[in-house]
Scaffold this motif. Structure first.
Motif, short mmCIF file in Angstrom:
data_model
loop_
_atom_site.label_atom_id
_atom_site.label_comp_id
_atom_site.label_asym_id
_atom_site.label_seq_id
_atom_site.Cartn_x
_atom_site.Cartn_y
_atom_site.Cartn_z
N ILE A 121 0.80 -1.22 0.26
CA ILE A 121 0.13 -0.09 -0.12
C ILE A 121 0.96 1.26 -0.01
CG2 ILE A 121 -1.61 1.27 1.40
CD1 ILE A 121 -2.59 -1.28 2.48
N PRO A 122 0.60 2.25 -1.01
CA PRO A 122 1.49 3.34 -1.15
C PRO A 122 1.32 4.05 0.28
CG PRO A 122 -0.14 3.35 -2.81
CD PRO A 122 -0.28 2.18 -2.05
N GLN A 123 2.32 4.69 0.83
CA GLN A 123 2.27 5.52 1.84
C GLN A 123 2.28 6.73 1.55
OE1 GLN A 123 1.97 4.47 5.10
NE2 GLN A 123 1.94 2.45 4.44
N ARG A 124 1.34 7.67 2.26
CA ARG A 124 1.34 9.05 1.89
C ARG A 124 2.64 9.93 2.51
NH1 ARG A 124 -4.14 12.65 2.57
NH2 ARG A 124 -3.56 13.68 0.75
N THR A 125 3.02 10.56 1.72
CA THR A 125 4.17 11.37 2.11
C THR A 125 3.68 12.87 2.49
OG1 THR A 125 4.58 12.20 -0.24
CG2 THR A 125 5.97 10.32 0.44
N PRO A 126 4.21 13.01 3.75
CA PRO A 126 3.80 14.35 3.86
C PRO A 126 4.15 15.71 3.12
CG PRO A 126 5.60 13.55 5.52
CD PRO A 126 5.25 12.48 4.40
#
Length: 163
Positions: free
Chosen positions: A13-18
């Motif tokens: 699952i792609p992680q949201r980058t800040p």
């Protein structure tokens, strides 16, 4: 085989980058000063226009209304003036200097007074020459305040109600 086939491994699952920190856009100092100066000038001009109206034009308008109320022909044809407003078109169309046109209304009728007003003192204006044009088309000549002649009888005969 010992049971069902294993499921394939799901994709990660792609992680949201800040979000990257952004610089706030700020108004340059000179622009803020310029806006402040413009707002201050607008307020000063507005206050000046109010003072000119309140102490200048309003006072003149009241004094002119008093001078018009002193005219016998206006008293007969219009009655006591209930409202008077400047007629800009009539004022601009009259070639005489110091001439103003007022749309007036009284309990007996209404019309336009175009007259030359002169200042007697700080609190009084007088009519030197002028005319009253009733809304029905009749025109009457206004007398100067220093005229000592009796009232013009032709004005009485033209249909203004007597008192």
């Amino acid at each position: 085989m010992h049971g069902p086939a294993p499921f394939p491994q799901p994709p990660p699952i792609p992680q949201r980058t800040p979000p990257l920190p952004t610089r706030k856009r700020r108004l340059p100092l000179w622009a803020g000063i310029l806006i402040g100066v413009m707002v201050t000038l607008a307020l000063l001009i507005g206050a000046g226009m109010y003072l000119i109206y309140h102490f200048g034009w309003k006072a003149f308008s009241e004094q002119a209304t008093t001078a018009m109320n002193e005219q016998p022909i206006i008293q007969r044809c219009i009655g006591t003036i209930e409202s008077a407003s400047l007629d800009f078109v009539g004022t601009n169309n009259d070639p005489r200097e110091n001439s103003f046109a007022f749309r007036i209304k009284g309990h007996s009728g209404s019309g336009v007074v175009t007259a030359v007003f002169t200042t007697v003192d700080a609190d009084n204006e007088q009519i030197d020459e002028g005319e009253l044009k009733m809304d029905d088309g009749r025109v009457f000549t206004l007398k100067a305040a220093n005229d000592e002649e009796d009232e013009d009888t032709t004005n009485v005969e033209t249909g203004c109600p007597g008192r």
